[in-house]
Design an enzyme around this catalytic site. Structure first.
Site, PDB file in Angstrom:
ATOM      1  N   GLN A   3       0.890   1.862 -14.197  1.00 34.85           N
ATOM      2  CA  GLN A   3      -0.615   2.116 -14.126  1.00 34.85           C
ATOM      3  C   GLN A   3      -1.289   3.035 -14.789  1.00 34.85           C
ATOM      4  O   GLN A   3      -1.267   4.143 -14.501  1.00 34.85           O
ATOM      5  CB  GLN A   3      -0.909   1.818 -12.778  1.00 34.85           C
TER       6      GLN A   3
ATOM      7  N   ALA B   1      -8.182  -2.789  -5.136  1.00 38.63           N
ATOM      8  CA  ALA B   1      -7.097  -2.665  -5.960  1.00 38.63           C
ATOM      9  C   ALA B   1      -7.341  -2.298  -7.198  1.00 38.63           C
ATOM     10  O   ALA B   1      -8.572  -1.668  -7.486  1.00 38.63           O
ATOM     11  CB  ALA B   1      -6.636  -4.244  -5.741  1.00 38.63           C
ATOM     12  N   HIS B   2      -6.281  -2.419  -8.071  1.00 41.41           N
ATOM     13  CA  HIS B   2      -6.678  -1.775  -9.630  1.00 41.41           C
ATOM     14  C   HIS B   2      -7.675  -2.568 -10.317  1.00 41.41           C
ATOM     15  O   HIS B   2      -7.757  -3.657  -9.967  1.00 41.41           O
ATOM     16  CB  HIS B   2      -5.251  -1.797 -10.256  1.00 41.41           C
ATOM     17  N   ASN B   3      -8.280  -1.722 -10.946  1.00 37.33           N
ATOM     18  CA  ASN B   3      -9.447  -2.229 -11.942  1.00 37.33           C
ATOM     19  C   ASN B   3     -10.718  -2.782 -11.446  1.00 37.33           C
ATOM     20  O   ASN B   3     -11.765  -3.357 -11.987  1.00 37.33           O
ATOM     21  CB  ASN B   3      -8.927  -3.465 -12.830  1.00 37.33           C
TER      22      ASN B   3
END
Length: 340
Positions: A197, A238-240
């Site tokens: 990531q 979560a990511h983004n």
């Protein structure tokens, strides 16, 4: 603040005083538990009848509720907002010493502003920049090249990974993790291949994050939390994910990756929101909402079946399970009626 005259409190709160201004206020309490020396508030006119039995030395209320109380009062337009300001004046949260606690490890090239406090056994890694008046609680970890703005406080055992940016005057409660890897994997004939990531987490100013919440770093683009956002305990972001300014997120919410939430939204507790989509500004999702599609119009949205006695719920569930068959039968009846 240990005590204050009611007249002085009224002046600080820009409230209209009714009654004895020399009453000494030593604390704030709920209407049901308040005793002499304490002040309380009435923010909902449906509970006016409780004023007759209230033991508080003073009550914060609106002008239309004043006739229902015979004691000292502070009259304001918004009692709940005034309660928030009183609580700030009477806050008993301990103030940490402006020093470095025993066992703290601070990299030689870390930059610390004025009046910074670092608690016992905290770790500040290389390249970290801490602004003026930053408070790092005991046992915290702040990873390489992270920047934390002036006046921000991390309570005990907060983990902030590398290359994170946290703005000014933020408050992050214990156990929260910011910048851990997002859930990114590629499948190679049944085997999961980890995707590093490479993004960051960027948090704006005046953000508050509850205990044991996790905010993952972006896969490529950054995870972003806007100015004035408030996030409750035990949320998973979560990511983004991008959360717009002044949005509120209640406890236990799960946000899937690459979700964008607009400004001034309110997300009810235990809601689950799908990823790779957007929710526009000024949306309210009520508790336990399951959001599977984009929301493009402001408003209040709900999902799920409210609580019922078990027997009634079983009937409702049976109807829901059979709704497709019932729809087919209804359409067949409509076709027959149309022919006649």
């Amino acid at each position: 603040m240990s005590s204050i005259r009611l007249a002085d409190l009224a002046q600080q709160l820009d409230a209209q005083l009714h009654g004895d201004g020399d009453i000494v206020i030593t604390g704030i309490a709920s209407m049901g538990s308040a005793q002499a020396g304490q002040i309380t508030f009435l923010s909902d006119s449906r509970f006016r009848e409780k004023l007759s039995s209230c033991q508080a030395s003073a009550v914060v209320l609106t002008a239309d509720s004043l006739p229902f109380f015979t004691g000292a009062a502070l009259v304001v337009r918004n009692p709940y907002l005034t309660y928030a300001r009183m609580a700030q004046l009477m806050d008993i949260t301990p103030k940490p010493a402006e020093d470095i606690g025993a066992g703290a490890v601070i990299a030689p090239d870390a930059t610390l502003g004025q009046r910074v406090a670092v608690g016992a056994n905290a770790v500040i890694e290389s390249g970290v920049v801490l602004g003026d008046d930053v408070i790092i609680g005991p046992g915290c970890f702040v990873g390489k090249n992270t920047r934390i703005g002036a006046g921000t406080r991390l309570w005990a055992n907060v983990t902030v990974y590398h290359d994170i940016s946290i703005g000014e005057r933020c408050l992050i409660q214990s156990g929260t993790v910011i910048g851990a890897d997002g859930f990114g994997y590629a499948n190679d004939r049944g085997n999961w291949i980890k995707i590093p990531q490479l993004g960051r987490v960027i948090i704006g100013d005046r953000v508050e994050i509850g205990a044991c919440t996790t905010i993952d770093r972006g896969a490529l683009d950054d995870t972003r939390i806007g100015n004035g956002v408030i996030i409750d305990n035990q949320c998973q972001i979560a990511h983004n994910v991008v959360i717009g300014d002044n949005t509120a997120v209640a406890g236990g919410v799960i946000m899937a990756g690459s979700l964008t939430i607009g400004r001034y939204c309110m997300i009810g507790g235990a809601s689950v929101i799908n990823g790779h989509m957007a929710i526009c500004d000024k949306v309210t999702v009520t508790g336990m909402g399951m959001v599977m599609r984009p929301i493009t119009e402001p408003g209040v949205y709900s999902s799920g079946i409210p609580l019922q006695p078990n027997k009634e719920w079983r009937k409702t569930a049976a109807l829901v399970m059979n709704i497709s068959d019932m729809s087919k039968r209804m359409k067949a009846i409509e076709r027959k009626l149309a022919k006649n």
